[in-house]
Scaffold this motif. Structure first.
Motif, PDB file in Angstrom:
ATOM      1  N   TRP A   8       0.841  -1.201   0.000  1.00  0.00           N
ATOM      2  CA  TRP A   8       0.000   0.000   0.000  1.00  0.00           C
ATOM      3  C   TRP A   8       0.880   1.256   0.000  1.00  0.00           C
ATOM      4  O   TRP A   8       0.683   2.175  -0.800  1.00  0.00           O
ATOM      5  CB  TRP A   8      -0.909  -0.030   1.242  1.00  0.00           C
ATOM      6  N   THR A  12       2.597   2.017  -3.203  1.00  0.00           N
ATOM      7  CA  THR A  12       1.678   2.434  -4.268  1.00  0.00           C
ATOM      8  C   THR A  12       1.220   3.875  -4.062  1.00  0.00           C
ATOM      9  O   THR A  12       1.210   4.672  -5.017  1.00  0.00           O
ATOM     10  CB  THR A  12       0.464   1.470  -4.313  1.00  0.00           C
ATOM     11  N   VAL A  33       2.892   1.921 -14.021  1.00  0.00           N
ATOM     12  CA  VAL A  33       2.989   0.682 -13.252  1.00  0.00           C
ATOM     13  C   VAL A  33       2.804  -0.499 -14.208  1.00  0.00           C
ATOM     14  O   VAL A  33       1.867  -0.510 -14.997  1.00  0.00           O
ATOM     15  CB  VAL A  33       1.900   0.613 -12.156  1.00  0.00           C
ATOM     16  N   HIS A  72       1.749  -4.294 -14.539  1.00  0.00           N
ATOM     17  CA  HIS A  72       1.071  -5.393 -13.853  1.00  0.00           C
ATOM     18  C   HIS A  72       1.368  -6.658 -14.635  1.00  0.00           C
ATOM     19  O   HIS A  72       1.001  -6.756 -15.804  1.00  0.00           O
ATOM     20  CB  HIS A  72      -0.442  -5.157 -13.796  1.00  0.00           C
ATOM     21  N   HIS A 107      -5.339  -4.252  -6.292  1.00  0.00           N
ATOM     22  CA  HIS A 107      -4.216  -3.355  -6.576  1.00  0.00           C
ATOM     23  C   HIS A 107      -4.447  -2.577  -7.870  1.00  0.00           C
ATOM     24  O   HIS A 107      -4.148  -1.382  -7.963  1.00  0.00           O
ATOM     25  CB  HIS A 107      -2.903  -4.125  -6.642  1.00  0.00           C
ATOM     26  N   CYS A 154      -4.619   1.408  -8.315  1.00  0.00           N
ATOM     27  CA  CYS A 154      -3.818   2.157  -9.298  1.00  0.00           C
ATOM     28  C   CYS A 154      -4.715   3.070 -10.124  1.00  0.00           C
ATOM     29  O   CYS A 154      -4.389   4.235 -10.380  1.00  0.00           O
ATOM     30  CB  CYS A 154      -3.078   1.201 -10.236  1.00  0.00           C
ATOM     31  N   ALA A 198       4.314  -4.535 -10.502  1.00  0.00           N
ATOM     32  CA  ALA A 198       3.451  -5.358  -9.650  1.00  0.00           C
ATOM     33  C   ALA A 198       3.423  -6.769 -10.232  1.00  0.00           C
ATOM     34  O   ALA A 198       2.933  -6.964 -11.344  1.00  0.00           O
ATOM     35  CB  ALA A 198       2.049  -4.779  -9.589  1.00  0.00           C
TER      36      ALA A 198
END
Lengths: 220, 261, 298
Positions: free
Chosen positions: C44, C47, C56, C58, C77, C81, C175
């Motif tokens: 957390w 982020t 980011v 993923h 998540h 984002c 991530a």
């Protein structure tokens, strides 16, 4: 086949490729044409893998066809396997042929089978692991010795600390589980990882030098 | 412009040190000046017992090398598994037991074929080698695992040998063997699965024991020398860690700075 | 010599008890409080430390089998984002992750998101990149070379966002949602390690700027991640279903519009854990009794 083809050429290829990869990793700067060329070399592995996939398909079909032919044990299951393989293959190829993007997953029918059949079967099989863990825990965790007792106690603390109910029973459980993970576990993990890494280097050296070649088959 | 790529100087230095230690030990052992003794690895010794038991009971041996292929970074475990497969094939040929091998990745099928055949040749029974006993069940984790599980149950395997990289299927395979009453010998260097093998099998090879198998089984002084060299590398790693702890406690950052190079 | 004895009764009784007791909290949730572990809090914190517009990646590296654990991790998540205004480049290095990622992104960004104006500027889904570690390495070195088109057939250079993401040096956070290999260790080895120091905005770890990586994985794999976590190579971890539930709680507390909840799943996990402990205790008692029986067969 001569010993040169069967043994010396594969050993030479192994040594040269290993040498190139070490040079590329340490001495060729990222982004340079030479480094890109070695990246291309590694990408050719994909070609090998795709070809091997086809070999796998043939091997799978052959095994089950022979089982049906011989009316071997549980040959009925082999029939199901072959039918499933053929149907999904046709659906995939049909998707590639008819969809404008020529992409298997873009095909609605292929995606439907994937999302509604494959996904659920895979999840079901994985969830069976919970049952196996329960029966293995019942059977295998015994207070036989000091080591086994430590394993049992630590396992129980982890089980309590990594589920909300542990915190409800006693608020110290989550902290203990966190400590077990980040301190003793990480320490043991590091030791095993270092040992494995050195063991793997030792094995790689034996292979690159052609000292260990059991995996290459008979010398004849 | 740096000669060695940025960030890899310490890594390269370590590689050179480890290489030097292993090569020196290897050549000393090869020259016969000193051939180190290797401790007994119970798991590898148990394979003969497992094969013998399968022969007595007239039931097959199930063998897998996990989910490894030759293209991934776990190939070294697969190769180690194949080395042990060759040894198992030799024993199976010697005793006349049926050995079933289940490759996961089709890329290793030709190698497995060669290795098994070599085992049968070493035992002087090439004619007994049956390529149909290399059974490809698919290259997807759980369908493969359940294929092996199903075959283990149906064939009532008396010995279950699994050597290589394993993931979530490890306990599935171990439980299958337990319920057929098989003697189970398993080994992996995948940290997250070692505990399953230790708890659920009769003999487990932990981490580097698996990689040492080829050298251990061959009894070749050159190969055993490389294991001896690897022990020196471990001592070097321990020394670096101890020095690092002392220097860090004394607020000296020289070693940390070097490792970051 | 085999070291284990046979279970004295049919193991299917154990399975039935487990099945029945796990089903109860799924049907009637217990609503046990969810404590937040430091590892989840770190995800957390990493982020929320980013600025709107940061990029980011993923990476959906799991298959259907671990969907119950991985999906709530990446969904929460990804939602976070989107709410923070971060731009997302999604990839999958597992073939099975390819279609799963499309479904998960569609749930967060809306069905048919690939045809909206946001696609190509706020989110791009490249799809499955073959070659495992090799594909990962190529993507880190040069995103366009890893795959010519996105999941939907558009050429990567034609997407505005991909014009800004030419290599991993342009990425602010990675991530990694994984349940095996390739996974977090390969990202550390083939992406983070190869590109250290290439972006001075990345946090300093042992004197070197490292691409920050947060990971979510099945609980069985997390112990293997701990050395990387304590070394700073992973900045935060969502540990299995519990980690997923914790992140969903964190997201839910700030964004009540978050549409999912993990409560019943975690309740079922609590029951399962207690049950396994009970099985161990019962197993030991029966073992002790049979042992004291002096060789009598049970």
């Amino acid at each position: 086949m001569s010993l040169v083809v069967k043994r010396y050429i594969p050993l030479a290829i192994t040594f040269i490729m290993g040498f190139i990869m070490v040079i590329a990793t340490y001495f060729l700067a990222p982004g340079t044409p030479a480094r890109d060329a070695t990246a291309l070399l590694t990408a050719t592995v994909d070609v090998l893998v795709v070809t091997a996939g086809a070999i796998g398909l043939v091997a799978l079909l052959r095994h089950h066809l022979m089982n049906i032919n011989k009316r071997g044990r549980f040959w009925q299951y082999s029939t199901i396997t072959i039918i499933a393989v053929i149907i999904y293959l046709i659906i995939g190829l049909y998707g590639v042929a008819t969809h404008e993007q020529r992409y298997m997953y873009a095909s609605e029918l292929f995606s439907w089978v994937y999302s509604n059949i494959y996904v659920h079967m895979d999840m079901t099989i994985f969830s069976l692991l919970a049952f196996f863990i329960a029966s293995a825990a019942y059977r295998a965790f015994r207070l036989r010795s000091l080591e086994a007792s430590v394993l049992l106690i630590v396992g129980s603390l982890m089980l309590l600390g990594r589920a909300p109910i542990g915190g409800v029973i006693w608020e110290g459980f989550p902290a203990i589980a966190e400590w077990l993970l980040t301190v003793p576990n990480a320490a043991g993990n590091r030791a095993i990882t270092i040992g494995i890494a050195i063991g793997a280097i030792s094995l790689a050296i034996r292979q690159l030098l052609g000292v260990e070649r059991g995996y290459l088959g008979p010398e004849r | 412009m740096n000669f060695i790529n940025e960030g890899l100087v310490a890594s390269f230095a370590m590689l050179v040190i480890v290489l030097a230690e292993i090569l020196i030990a290897l050549f000393i052992a090869r020259g016969g000046t000193h051939v180190p003794k290797i401790r007994k690895i119970a798991g590898l010794e148990a394979i003969e017992e497992a094969v013998g038991r399968a022969t007595e009971m007239g039931r097959p041996i199930t063998y897998t090398t996990g989910l490894g292929g030759i293209r991934d970074q776990y190939y070294y475990q697969t190769v180690a598994g194949l080395n042990i497969l060759g040894h198992t094939a030799e024993l199976a040929a010697k005793y006349g037991a049926k050995l079933l091998y289940f490759p996961y990745d089709p890329t290793i099928m030709p190698m497995a074929h060669e290795v098994m055949e070599q085992g049968y040749i070493r035992a002087g029974k090439q004619e007994a080698f049956n390529p149909e006993n290399i059974i490809y069940l698919g290259g997807d984790q759980f369908p493969w695992a359940f294929g092996v599980l199903g075959t283990t149950y149906r064939e009532q395997s008396a010995a279950n040998i699994h050597m290589g990289p394993f993931w979530a299927e490890s306990l599935i395979l171990a439980e299958a063997g337990f319920y057929t009453g098989a003697i189970q010998v398993m080994g992996t260097a995948n940290y997250h699965q070692i505990h399953f093998f230790v708890v659920a099998s009769d003999y487990a090879l932990i981490g580097e024991e698996l990689m040492a198998a080829g050298a251990y089984l061959s009894k070749d002084p050159t190969q055993i020398g490389s294991l001896w060299g690897a022990d020196f590398s471990k001592l070097t790693a321990i020394a670096i860690m101890l020095i690092g702890v002392i220097l860090t406690a004394a607020n000296v950052t020289a070693l940390n700075d070097f490792l970051a190079l | 010599m085999p070291t284990e004895e046979k279970t004295p009764f049919d193991r299917r009784y154990i399975y039935i008890v487990l099945f029945v007791l796990i089903s109860i909290p799924l049907l009637y949730p217990l609503n046990l409080p969810i404590p937040i572990s430091p590892m989840s809090q770190d995800v957390w914190d990493a982020t929320v430390a980013l600025s709107p517009g940061d990029i980011v990646v993923h990476s959906f590296d799991f298959g259907p089998s671990t969907l119950p654990e991985n999906e709530p991790q990446c969904s929460s998540h990804l939602f976070h984002c989107r709410e923070l205004g971060l731009r997302v480049v999604a990839v999958a290095f597992w073939a099975a992750g390819g279609p799963l990622a499309h479904d998960i992104i569609s749930e967060i960004y809306g069905e048919g998101y690939e045809n909206t104006a946001a696609y190509g500027t706020e989110i791009v889904y490249i799809g499955y990149i073959p070659g495992a570690e090799v594909g990962m390495q190529t993507f880190g070195d040069s995103t366009w070379d890893a795959k010519g088109t996105d999941h939907y057939g558009t050429s990567l250079p034609d997407l505005a966002l991909m014009q800004e993401v030419r290599s991993v040096a342009d990425v602010t956070l990675w991530a990694e949602w994984t349940s095996g290999t390739p996974g977090e260790q390969q990202v550390i080895q083939f992406i983070q390690g190869r590109h250290q120091g290439e972006n001075t905005d990345w946090p300093l770890v042992r004197g070197e700027h490292l691409l920050p990586i947060v990971a979510g994985s099945t609980a069985v794999s997390v112990p293997g991640m701990m050395p990387f976590y304590s070394a700073g190579q992973l900045v935060g971890i969502l540990n299995g279903l519990a980690g997923a539930g914790e992140y969903e709680k964190l997201v839910n507390d700030v964004y009540p519009q978050y549409p999912y909840e993990q409560g019943p799943g975690l309740d079922a996990q609590s029951v399962a854990h207690i049950l396994v402990i009970l099985f161990v205790v019962i197993g030991n008692i029966t073992w002790a009794i049979s042992k004291s029986g002096g060789g009598k067969s049970s």
